[in-house]
Design a protein around this motif. Structure first.
Motif, PDB file in Angstrom:
ATOM      1  N   MET A 223       0.846  -1.183   0.000  1.00  0.00           N
ATOM      2  CA  MET A 223       0.000   0.000   0.000  1.00  0.00           C
ATOM      3  C   MET A 223       0.884   1.237   0.000  1.00  0.00           C
ATOM      4  O   MET A 223       2.036   1.183   0.444  1.00  0.00           O
ATOM      5  N   PRO A 224       0.367   2.337  -0.521  1.00  0.00           N
ATOM      6  CA  PRO A 224       1.202   3.532  -0.662  1.00  0.00           C
ATOM      7  C   PRO A 224       1.697   4.076   0.665  1.00  0.00           C
ATOM      8  O   PRO A 224       0.983   4.064   1.666  1.00  0.00           O
ATOM      9  N   ALA A 225       2.923   4.572   0.651  1.00  0.00           N
ATOM     10  CA  ALA A 225       3.534   5.138   1.850  1.00  0.00           C
ATOM     11  C   ALA A 225       3.080   6.567   2.094  1.00  0.00           C
ATOM     12  O   ALA A 225       3.271   7.096   3.202  1.00  0.00           O
ATOM     13  N   ASP A 260      -1.554   6.060  15.148  1.00  0.00           N
ATOM     14  CA  ASP A 260      -0.282   6.406  15.784  1.00  0.00           C
ATOM     15  C   ASP A 260       0.837   6.205  14.759  1.00  0.00           C
ATOM     16  O   ASP A 260       1.061   5.090  14.282  1.00  0.00           O
ATOM     17  N   VAL A 261       1.538   7.271  14.414  1.00  0.00           N
ATOM     18  CA  VAL A 261       2.595   7.173  13.408  1.00  0.00           C
ATOM     19  C   VAL A 261       3.986   7.187  14.030  1.00  0.00           C
ATOM     20  O   VAL A 261       4.988   7.267  13.323  1.00  0.00           O
ATOM     21  N   SER A 262       4.050   7.112  15.370  1.00  0.00           N
ATOM     22  CA  SER A 262       5.344   7.215  16.050  1.00  0.00           C
ATOM     23  C   SER A 262       6.263   6.036  15.754  1.00  0.00           C
ATOM     24  O   SER A 262       7.479   6.133  15.922  1.00  0.00           O
ATOM     25  N   GLY A 263       5.684   4.916  15.281  1.00  0.00           N
ATOM     26  CA  GLY A 263       6.500   3.741  14.977  1.00  0.00           C
ATOM     27  C   GLY A 263       7.077   3.728  13.584  1.00  0.00           C
ATOM     28  O   GLY A 263       7.758   2.764  13.208  1.00  0.00           O
ATOM     29  N   VAL A 265       6.837   4.693   9.141  1.00  0.00           N
ATOM     30  CA  VAL A 265       5.960   4.551   7.978  1.00  0.00           C
ATOM     31  C   VAL A 265       5.402   3.141   7.859  1.00  0.00           C
ATOM     32  O   VAL A 265       4.210   2.949   7.602  1.00  0.00           O
ATOM     33  N   ALA A 266       6.239   2.124   8.040  1.00  0.00           N
ATOM     34  CA  ALA A 266       5.790   0.748   7.849  1.00  0.00           C
ATOM     35  C   ALA A 266       4.695   0.377   8.842  1.00  0.00           C
ATOM     36  O   ALA A 266       3.656  -0.185   8.464  1.00  0.00           O
ATOM     37  N   ALA A 267       4.895   0.694  10.120  1.00  0.00           N
ATOM     38  CA  ALA A 267       3.908   0.347  11.137  1.00  0.00           C
ATOM     39  C   ALA A 267       2.614   1.126  10.928  1.00  0.00           C
ATOM     40  O   ALA A 267       1.514   0.583  11.091  1.00  0.00           O
TER      41      ALA A 267
END
Length: 310
Positions: A223-225, A260-263, A265-267
């Motif tokens: 899926m797109p980043a 939550d994007v703190s992890g 792009v992949a997470a």
């Protein structure tokens, strides 16, 4: 090769003429007549030979079965839903914007998630799959928040691409074309977010062929980043959204909890895919995914291109 190129150009011109005819003829047709014609067409296509094979295979993943075990009525409902999208798309430019938006509902609690971010001066990335009528959702956003930014996939011929850009601009969307069908215009989108604006991105198809590996309904795909990357870089809220149909002419949407994007792009992209899973499973007939999506269905050429990229 020359013969093949000619066939492709002819096919593109036919498609362009078909879409032009749709926007010309259907926008002023009586609503009941137009919907009836498209409903009948959806039923015919959905029943013919069991419906489009790839469409059936995609639905099989959603409901956890084999393509042969997908209920025929689900395929018919899904194809009818897909053609309802086109019926409404052809008619939207002639509709009163406020009246059309009045047929669309977003619960107050879900809208509050958008408002909370905007009130704090943060931008909002609404990431959604190809479900229901996302153009109607965009029209609702314009009526309640003013314009928002999104991207447009490059189509051939150029005249067809321009038709789609002009159509969505006529609804009040700010459109940024994808560069040659490859990378989104991150700089422009990021600027809108830093200014506290809203952008909407369809996030279930990896058009750039360089997306993030995710597990989706138990199988690998990409899926797109872009949604996660933009949220991380700008501090915007990444909110998964979903649109589905109610009885015509009504539609509904949801906005989930901020991701939550703190992890990284992949997470964050996997969390987005998981949110899409829940919503698509709740409204499988309204997910308009007719193309190969999972790695198991990719062509040899796409696998080769991916191997070269990595």
């Amino acid at each position: 090769m020359a013969g093949r190129d000619l066939r492709v150009r002819v096919s593109e011109r036919i498609a362009d003429a078909g879409y032009a005819a749709g926007w010309t003829a259907l926008r002023f047709a009586p609503d009941a007549l137009a919907r009836s014609l498209f409903d009948q067409a959806g039923a015919v296509v959905g029943r013919r030979h069991g419906g489009p094979a790839q469409f059936r295979a995609n639905l099989a993943r959603v409901i956890g079965t084999t393509p042969g075990e997908v209920p025929d009525e689900l395929v018919v409902d899904a194809m009818t839903s897909y053609l309802r999208y086109w019926c409404e798309a052809f008619r939207l430019p002639s509709m009163d914007p406020a009246e059309a938006a009045g047929n669309f509902d977003l619960p107050a609690a879900d809208r509050a998630r958008i408002d909370t971010a905007l009130d704090c001066g943060r931008g909002v990335v609404l990431a959604l799959p190809h479900s229901g009528n996302w153009d109607m959702a965009g029209l609702w956003l314009v009526q309640h928040y003013g314009t928002f930014a999104t991207v447009a996939e490059r189509l051939k011929p150029e005249s067809l691409f321009r038709r789609f850009v002009e159509y969505r601009e006529s609804l009040g969307f700010e459109i940024f074309p994808l560069s040659g069908g490859e990378q989104p215009p991150y700089g422009e989108l990021a600027a809108r977010l830093r200014d506290g604006g809203i952008i909407c991105l369809l996030g279930d198809r990896d058009l750039a062929r360089q997306g993030v590996p995710v597990t989706f309904f138990g199988e690998p795909t990409r899926m797109p980043a872009g949604p996660a990357k933009l949220a991380i870089e700008t501090g915007a809220a990444l909110i998964p959204a979903h649109v589905w149909f109610l009885d015509a002419p009504y539609s509904m949407a949801s906005c989930g909890e901020e991701i939550d994007v703190s992890g990284g792009v992949a997470a964050a992209t996997q969390a987005m895919a998981t949110a899409f899973e829940r919503n698509i499973a709740a409204h499988p007939a309204d997910w308009h995914m007719l193309q190969p999506l999972w790695e198991a269905d990719w062509s040899a050429a796409r696998r080769a291109r991916l191997g070269e990229a990595t």
